[in-house]
Design a protein around this motif. Structure first.
Motif, PDB file in Angstrom:
ATOM      1  N   SER A  73       0.852  -1.194   0.000  1.00 40.16           N
ATOM      2  CA  SER A  73       0.000   0.000   0.000  1.00 40.16           C
ATOM      3  C   SER A  73       0.888   1.245   0.000  1.00 40.16           C
ATOM      4  O   SER A  73       2.101   1.143   0.187  1.00 40.16           O
ATOM      5  CB  SER A  73      -0.894  -0.021   1.229  1.00 40.16           C
ATOM      6  N   ALA A  74       0.278   2.428  -0.229  1.00 43.18           N
ATOM      7  CA  ALA A  74       1.048   3.664  -0.226  1.00 43.18           C
ATOM      8  C   ALA A  74       1.479   3.987   1.205  1.00 43.18           C
ATOM      9  O   ALA A  74       0.814   3.596   2.162  1.00 43.18           O
ATOM     10  CB  ALA A  74       0.205   4.794  -0.792  1.00 43.18           C
ATOM     11  N   ILE A  75       2.623   4.697   1.317  1.00 45.81           N
ATOM     12  CA  ILE A  75       3.111   5.096   2.633  1.00 45.81           C
ATOM     13  C   ILE A  75       2.257   6.245   3.165  1.00 45.81           C
ATOM     14  O   ILE A  75       1.985   7.194   2.436  1.00 45.81           O
ATOM     15  CB  ILE A  75       4.592   5.527   2.537  1.00 45.81           C
ATOM     16  N   THR A  76       1.842   6.130   4.400  1.00 38.98           N
ATOM     17  CA  THR A  76       1.069   7.234   4.996  1.00 38.98           C
ATOM     18  C   THR A  76       1.995   8.068   5.869  1.00 38.98           C
ATOM     19  O   THR A  76       3.075   7.614   6.253  1.00 38.98           O
ATOM     20  CB  THR A  76      -0.080   6.694   5.868  1.00 38.98           C
ATOM     21  N   GLY A  77       1.587   9.283   6.175  1.00 36.66           N
ATOM     22  CA  GLY A  77       2.386  10.167   7.018  1.00 36.66           C
ATOM     23  C   GLY A  77       2.494   9.609   8.440  1.00 36.66           C
ATOM     24  O   GLY A  77       1.732   8.735   8.841  1.00 36.66           O
ATOM     25  N   CYS A  78       3.484  10.164   9.184  1.00 40.17           N
ATOM     26  CA  CYS A  78       3.754   9.653  10.532  1.00 40.17           C
ATOM     27  C   CYS A  78       2.629   9.943  11.508  1.00 40.17           C
ATOM     28  O   CYS A  78       2.458   9.252  12.502  1.00 40.17           O
ATOM     29  CB  CYS A  78       5.043  10.282  11.053  1.00 40.17           C
ATOM     30  N   SER A  79       1.861  11.008  11.241  1.00 39.35           N
ATOM     31  CA  SER A  79       0.831  11.401  12.199  1.00 39.35           C
ATOM     32  C   SER A  79      -0.560  10.978  11.765  1.00 39.35           C
ATOM     33  O   SER A  79      -1.558  11.576  12.177  1.00 39.35           O
ATOM     34  CB  SER A  79       0.887  12.908  12.436  1.00 39.35           C
ATOM     35  N   ALA A  80      -0.632   9.939  10.927  1.00 37.75           N
ATOM     36  CA  ALA A  80      -1.936   9.388  10.550  1.00 37.75           C
ATOM     37  C   ALA A  80      -2.652   8.965  11.835  1.00 37.75           C
ATOM     38  O   ALA A  80      -2.003   8.677  12.843  1.00 37.75           O
ATOM     39  CB  ALA A  80      -1.746   8.184   9.633  1.00 37.75           C
ATOM     40  N   SER A  81      -3.958   8.921  11.754  1.00 31.74           N
ATOM     41  CA  SER A  81      -4.728   8.630  12.955  1.00 31.74           C
ATOM     42  C   SER A  81      -4.349   7.277  13.547  1.00 31.74           C
ATOM     43  O   SER A  81      -4.188   6.285  12.843  1.00 31.74           O
ATOM     44  CB  SER A  81      -6.213   8.715  12.601  1.00 31.74           C
TER      45      SER A  81
END
Ligand code: HEC
Ligand code: HEC
Ligand code: HEC
Length: 156
Positions: A73-81
């Motif tokens: 999957s795509a990388i999400t940001g560090c502060s994702a919920s």
């Protein structure tokens, strides 16, 4: 005058088509190559945002930092919920910082400092060791990143 407007309109359409194709091809993931500005989550930040040179760190495995990434999957940001999304120091009822390490790691500042400063300090430790024996080994010291506050947060 009218002609210029048409040319401009045609260019917008052509650029749109090219962009659309590129977008479709790279939909999987867009990797930022330059500097990423890491903004504080807190509304009243004490320090200025950090300019993070992303690609300078590509000698490491991506998952060293993107530790929940499954390579599909795509990388999400560090502060994702649910990740490093807490805005202030988590406190227990007596007002002191909570002891729960997992909870503390959800506080964005702790997560970044542990990872960024942690690695740079570790390299410094290795370099110091090496320096102590360098006359014998003639090995080069490893390049490293900053550990001081104002090096990462340039002004107050
Ligand atoms: C290797 C880089 C690095 C160093 C060194 C560093 N920080 Fe940070 N700091 C960050 C990052 C990244 C964040 C999260 C993004 C942000 O807040 O801009 C952060 C967040 C913070 C925050 C929470 C956000 C805010 O502005 O209120 C504070 C406070 C902070 N740092 C203070 C410090 C202090 C004090 C030092 C020195 C002891 C320090 N930092 C050293 C990278 C660094
Ligand atoms: C030293 C740590 C580190 C390494 C190694 C690293 N990254 Fe990152 N990357 C980050 C940080 C920090 C961000 C900013 C995340 C944010 O804004 O929440 C980021 C952002 C990203 C983003 C954008 C995510 C978004 O928020 O949309 C992508 C995509 C990405 N990285 C891909 C990669 C790939 C691919 C590699 C391996 C070649 C890699 N990264 C290696 C730290 C790293
Ligand atoms: C796993 C180890 C590791 C982690 C994690 C890491 N760094 Fe680094 N960082 C390095 C190394 C090694 C260098 C030196 C790279 C070079 O010069 O080739 C560096 C260099 C830097 C530099 C200086 C770049 C330059 O061009 O002088 C900055 C700024 C920096 N890091 C910020 C950060 C921030 C902010 C984070 C967290 C988001 C972070 N680093 C996480 C290892 C790490």
């Amino acid at each position: 005058m009218r002609k210029n407007v048409w040319i401009a309109a045609a260019m917008v359409v052509v650029l749109g088509l090219i962009w659309g194709t590129v977008w479709a091809a790279e939909e999987e993931m867009c990797v930022p190559m330059g500097t990423i500005t890491l903004e504080p989550l807190s509304a009243e930040a004490k320090r200025v945002a950090v300019e993070f040179p992303h690609a300078v760190h590509f000698g490491y495995n991506c998952q060293r930092c993107h530790h929940t990434w499954n390579r599909e999957s795509a990388i999400t940001g560090c502060s994702a919920s649910g990740c490093h999304d807490i805005v202030e120091v988590p406190k227990s009822e007596d007002g002191r910082p909570a002891k729960d390490a997992t909870l503390q790691a959800r506080y964005f500042k702790n997560a970044y400092h542990t990872m960024c400063i942690g690695c740079h300090k570790e390299i410094n430790r290795q370099n110091q060791k090496l320096q102590a024996t360098r006359i014998l080994t003639d090995q080069k010291l490893a390049a490293n990143g900053p550990t001081g506050c104002i090096q990462c947060h340039p002004t107050e």
